[in-house]
Scaffold this active site. Sequence first.
Site, short mmCIF file in Angstrom:
data_model
loop_
_atom_site.label_atom_id
_atom_site.label_comp_id
_atom_site.label_asym_id
_atom_site.label_seq_id
_atom_site.Cartn_x
_atom_site.Cartn_y
_atom_site.Cartn_z
N GLU A 150 33.22 52.43 62.10
CA GLU A 150 33.70 51.06 62.24
C GLU A 150 34.43 50.38 61.04
O GLU A 150 33.89 50.54 59.92
CB GLU A 150 32.31 50.17 62.44
CG GLU A 150 32.72 48.71 62.50
CD GLU A 150 31.30 47.78 62.40
OE1 GLU A 150 31.31 46.71 62.76
OE2 GLU A 150 30.40 48.39 61.74
N GLU A 246 25.98 41.47 66.92
CA GLU A 246 25.76 41.42 65.55
C GLU A 246 26.40 40.04 65.04
O GLU A 246 27.32 40.13 64.45
CB GLU A 246 26.45 42.47 64.95
CG GLU A 246 26.18 42.84 63.55
CD GLU A 246 26.92 44.16 62.81
OE1 GLU A 246 26.40 44.79 62.02
OE2 GLU A 246 28.08 44.14 63.11
#
Length: 266
Positions: A150, A246
């Site tokens: 990521e 998130e």
Amino acid sequence: MEGAEGLTFAANISDGFLFSDVSFLERFKAAKCAGFSAVESAFPSNASLEQLVNAQQSAGVEQIHLNLPAGDAAAGDRGLAANPAKVEAFRESVATGVRYAKALGCTRLHAMAGAIDEKASRDEWTSVFIENLRWAAELLSKEGILLLIEPISTIPDYFLQHQQQALDIITAVGNDNLKLQFDIFHAQRRTGNLCDFLSANIQSIGHIQIGQVPGRHEPDQPGELNFSHIFSHIKSLGYTGWIGCEYKPAGGTADGLKWMPGSTSS
């Protein structure tokens, strides 16, 4: 929220995100009570594996995503996967991650790259990152676990910050068991052009995370992004994977879930 119907959302229960008003182990049950059927998190260094399994099973939620151990944060580690001085530590983190993932029934592990010193060689870090990921992707494929990387925009000097950089590394690794973890918050902060990127690269994406920009709050909070449009676009591309929440609730977590279909607040 318009566009969110038909998508599947998981609660990110890492410190600072959803349900942070209760202890980590209590967040599994809190997520279930709020309408989630699954959770994701950073590596839980403050709880034993037995405690995690008990909390997960008692709550009746899936653990669909977990970060690999990211090293010693106090010493400056922000991941291990690209650091030439941490190759052995990275391999140990993968072994630990597999043990936790199998016990929790988790099928996605995120390998954080690490923060690079300005004097270090980016070429060397890239080479080590590729070799480590190639090794880990092959190992995890035998365990039925998908490996993710990521780009992150909020950690100073983080090695992996751009989506194209991640795609180039995935191509160099050459293993279908390595995919992109596409965090919409980070991607908007670095490059934007989200829907075009999703259209061009949906086959390389193994996980999606959300958060409004700039505050990293709920998708229905004021900000740069039209999440109704983004959610509809994700569905139009045939994405059926999980979407991790998130984000940092603007108020209480449960009160801020009115946007999510199936939540106890919607």
